[in-house]
Design a protein around this motif. Structure first.
Motif, PDB file in Angstrom:
ATOM      1  N   GLU A 131       0.806  -1.215   0.000  1.00 49.29           N
ATOM      2  CA  GLU A 131       0.000   0.000   0.000  1.00 49.29           C
ATOM      3  C   GLU A 131       0.844   1.274   0.000  1.00 49.29           C
ATOM      4  O   GLU A 131       0.303   2.378  -0.055  1.00 49.29           O
ATOM      5  N   ARG A 159      -8.328  -9.753  -7.064  1.00 52.22           N
ATOM      6  CA  ARG A 159      -8.726  -8.736  -6.102  1.00 52.22           C
ATOM      7  C   ARG A 159      -9.624  -9.334  -5.015  1.00 52.22           C
ATOM      8  O   ARG A 159     -10.488 -10.155  -5.288  1.00 52.22           O
ATOM      9  N   TYR A 202     -12.885   3.072 -10.306  1.00 49.61           N
ATOM     10  CA  TYR A 202     -11.461   2.741 -10.258  1.00 49.61           C
ATOM     11  C   TYR A 202     -10.667   3.720  -9.397  1.00 49.61           C
ATOM     12  O   TYR A 202      -9.909   3.317  -8.516  1.00 49.61           O
ATOM     13  N   ASP A 203     -10.843   5.021  -9.640  1.00 44.88           N
ATOM     14  CA  ASP A 203     -10.052   6.020  -8.908  1.00 44.88           C
ATOM     15  C   ASP A 203     -10.371   6.002  -7.416  1.00 44.88           C
ATOM     16  O   ASP A 203      -9.470   6.105  -6.574  1.00 44.88           O
ATOM     17  N   SER A 245      -8.797   2.735  -5.956  1.00 44.03           N
ATOM     18  CA  SER A 245      -7.329   2.739  -5.941  1.00 44.03           C
ATOM     19  C   SER A 245      -6.782   3.746  -4.940  1.00 44.03           C
ATOM     20  O   SER A 245      -5.675   3.573  -4.417  1.00 44.03           O
ATOM     21  N   SER A 246      -7.555   4.792  -4.643  1.00 43.07           N
ATOM     22  CA  SER A 246      -7.112   5.780  -3.662  1.00 43.07           C
ATOM     23  C   SER A 246      -7.389   5.339  -2.232  1.00 43.07           C
ATOM     24  O   SER A 246      -6.996   6.015  -1.281  1.00 43.07           O
TER      25      SER A 246
END
Length: 675
Positions: A74, A329, A416-417, A420-421
């Motif tokens: 991470e 995932r 997605y953003d 992923s954040s």
């Protein structure tokens, strides 16, 4: 001897056992969900489930943890500056990214040189070094210093460390303090990771000690290392990188401890990953190079294993060809989400009855991660992302609800953003849901899983009666395929594996032709889903399946039954001196010395290795230990250049026949702290 507490904080669950060392029996075992946002809480929860009281005679608490692994993946940790002494900038620029190192313009290069024999060739310009430190140390929280040939003579590392402390007063760790391996890039990766995550790891261990204190437990705390040995918490606080594969190492040791098998294929199936290792002669092979986690290739000693992104909580999707895909995932199983939010069950029923179609699964839910402060988030958010976060503010929503409340089209919809954040997490159909339907696992909401399977089958044109079996079969195949791949790699066989042939070998024999991929090694399954997924895998390998008692908490068992195990090696390298006479150089543990004769060199090498092993064992917490040793002769063929790409960039000088003295110091937890 009293009771040993074994605890493993995994990605999905935290496991715990009480182990009676004198009777060699497990008294009690328990599991609790891992609270990632507050790891101290899951330690308290597992201690409560183990029903520990202040009257219990706890001698030792042994912990394995995924904290460092997760931090590497991470990108967590403080801002640390890597200092390389004597390294070729072009080499680092070309290959450094393969080892997880930062861009070369973020590294402080120091122009100094130590030769392979440990001789000082060029003293760095230390005044210039001080100026460089002053230029950017305000943004740096710690330093990692690695010198070429630092494992032979670390004098330049030590000098740089002294200057950094004087000029900046910031923490410093040196490469020679962590590894004596040749590969300087692996040493650099280990050193940088250690520097970045030390404060995080120290805070975690402090919180564990606080949690134990609430139960009146002040027994020594030991931590499982990547090589399956243990070390004291005080030692671990300064070298947390050595816990990179702590969890998988504990699981392998647990499998060894729970069975009487001398050999086997150990498969630990967790929620996120499956870890595969080979057990032979009641021991597991240690990786020759070092642990690899995420983008980092390190010099940290570790068990030799293959980690696969397949587990009970793996996301189930359908690809463009209409085929099932499992993982890599991890998502929250819908049965678990519905247990926390009961309306999810009814919503899944509504989606199932709607008979909706589309490429994205309509039965997928999203929610803001626990304890995430959206207002404190400093990253960039699009207008659509802000709309989505607004509708997720109170509770999880599925794809249809999000699109309806935001006005977004589901065909242009993307999370997605936000995922992923680290702001939003996903919940969907998983093998865990199938196991709930079958009654193999019943912790959460079974009805939600049934609706989820029916909805998934309707959307993607599967038979709802057989979909669950297809999902478990595909999950088992993915594990089988990776076992075969690992066995091929283990035996150093040179051929490509074909997915079509492997699938044919995995299925039940039909027709007039069958294909067998057999192994005489039994499959030893541990982890909650093992008894469901692995019997078919073992059958396809034409071998037996072993699922020991307490397989679901094997990681914690491995932690409780660990031992301090130190391996030190010292090399005897032949070379010719300036007069052409053959000499022998002893290299090891930050020391090197020349001898005219081999016998004298060998005697010194053995004494050096034994002394080093004893000192290291004591540092890790052992006071009584057994010493064994052996000697290997190694042929190092061909010359190597530090600028040349190799699988293991090192500083080997060319064609050598080396003698390596291996010394092992071992101490069981039964003797921990006993002089």
């Amino acid at each position: 001897m009293g009771v040993i507490v074994g605890i493993d904080t995994g990605g999905t669950f935290t496991d715990g056992v009480l182990f009676d060392n004198a009777a060699n029996t497990i008294i009690k075992a328990a599991k609790t969900p891992t609270t990632h946002e507050n790891l101290m809480q899951c330690i308290i929860n597992i201690m409560n489930k183990l029903e520990l009281g202040k009257e219990d005679d706890i001698e030792i608490v042994s912990l394995s943890t995924t904290l460092v692994t997760n931090a590497c993946v991470e990108g967590k940790g403080i801002r640390s500056k890597l200092v390389l002494i004597g390294a070729n900038r072009d080499t680092v620029k070309k290959y450094g990214c393969e080892y997880g190192m930062p861009n070369d313009d973020e590294i402080l290069f120091v122009d100094g040189e130590i030769g392979m024999g440990g001789e000082l060739i060029k003293e760095p310009d230390w005044n210039r070094f001080k100026e460089q430190l002053m230029e950017d140390h305000g943004d740096v929280q710690a330093y990692a210093v690695v010198q070429m040939w630092g494992m032979v003579n670390p004098s330049l590392e030590l000098k740089a460390k002294e200057i950094i402390r004087t000029v900046t007063a910031k923490p410093v760790i040196c490469g020679h303090e962590l590894s004596s391996k040749l590969n300087f890039m692996r040493r650099a990766a280990s050193c940088l990771i250690n520097s970045q995550i030390t404060p995080l790891f120290q805070a975690f261990l402090n919180s564990v000690e606080e949690a134990l204190a609430t139960f009146g437990i002040h027994a020594p705390l030991v931590i499982v290392r990547s090589d399956a040995g243990v070390m004291s918490s005080d030692y671990a606080k300064h070298k947390p990188v050595e816990t990179m594969l702590s969890g998988p190492a504990a699981s392998i040791w647990g499998a060894l401890s729970l069975t009487d098998a001398n050999e086997g294929i150990v498969v630990d199936i967790g929620g996120t990953t499956s870890d595969i290792a080979i057990l032979q002669n009641r021991s597991v092979k240690i990786s020759d190079q070092g642990a690899t986690v995420g983008d980092y290739k390190t010099a940290t000693p570790s068990v030799n294993l293959k980690a696969v992104g397949i587990g009970g909580d793996s996301e189930i999707q359908v690809n463009a060809h209409g085929e099932l895909e499992i993982g890599p995932r991890r998502v929250t199983p819908l049965c678990a989400l519905a247990e926390a939010y009961p309306y999810v069950t009814e919503r899944l029923k509504e989606i199932m009855q709607s008979e909706g179609k589309g490429s994205q699964c309509l039965g997928t839910f999203y929610r803001i991660k626990n304890h995430v402060d959206i207002k404190a988030y400093t990253g960039q958010l699009s207008n659509n992302d802000r709309k989505i976060l607004a509708v997720l503010d109170e509770s999880p929503k599925d794809l249809g609800m999000i699109c309806e409340e935001t006005g977004l089209s589901r065909y242009a919809f993307t999370m997605y953003d936000l995922m992923s954040s680290g702001l939003v997490e996903k919940s969907g159909l998983t093998p865990t849901d199938i196991m709930h339907i079958n009654g193999d696992f019943t912790r959460w909401n079974r009805e939600a899983s049934r609706y989820a399977v029916a909805q998934f089958a309707a959307q993607y044109n599967f038979d709802s009666d057989t979909l669950g079996e297809k999902i478990l079969d595909e999950t088992g195949y993915q594990i089988y395929k990776n076992i075969i791949s690992f066995l091929v790699e283990h035996q150093k066989l040179q051929f490509e594996l074909n997915d079509t042939l492997l699938r044919y070998a995995y299925q039940e024999p039909t027709g007039i032709f069958s294909l067998n991929m057999d192994s005489h090694l039994p499959v030893i399954g541990i982890g909650a889903p093992a008894s469901v997924l692995l019997p078919r895998v073992a059958k396809s390998l034409n071998t037996r399946f072993i699922c020991p008692e307490y397989a679901q908490t094997a990681n914690a068992v491995g932690a409780a039954m660990g031992e301090i195990s130190v391996h030190v090696h010292v090399k005897i390298v032949p070379y010719k001196d300036m007069h052409g006479s053959k000499c022998f150089k002893v290299i090891g543990m930050n020391d090197n010395k020349d001898f005219d004769g081999f016998d004298e060199a060998e005697s010194y090498a053995l004494s050096l290795a034994i002394q080093s092993a004893e000192e290291e064992a004591r540092k890790r917490g052992a006071h009584k230990f057994d010493i064994t040793y052996n000697k290997d002769d190694l042929l190092i063929a061909g010359s190597k250049d530090n600028n040349e790409k190799d699988d293991d960039i090192d500083e080997s000088p060319g064609l050598l026949v080396e003698s390596v003295i291996n010394v092992y110091a071992k101490s069981s937890l039964h003797h921990y702290g006993i002089a």
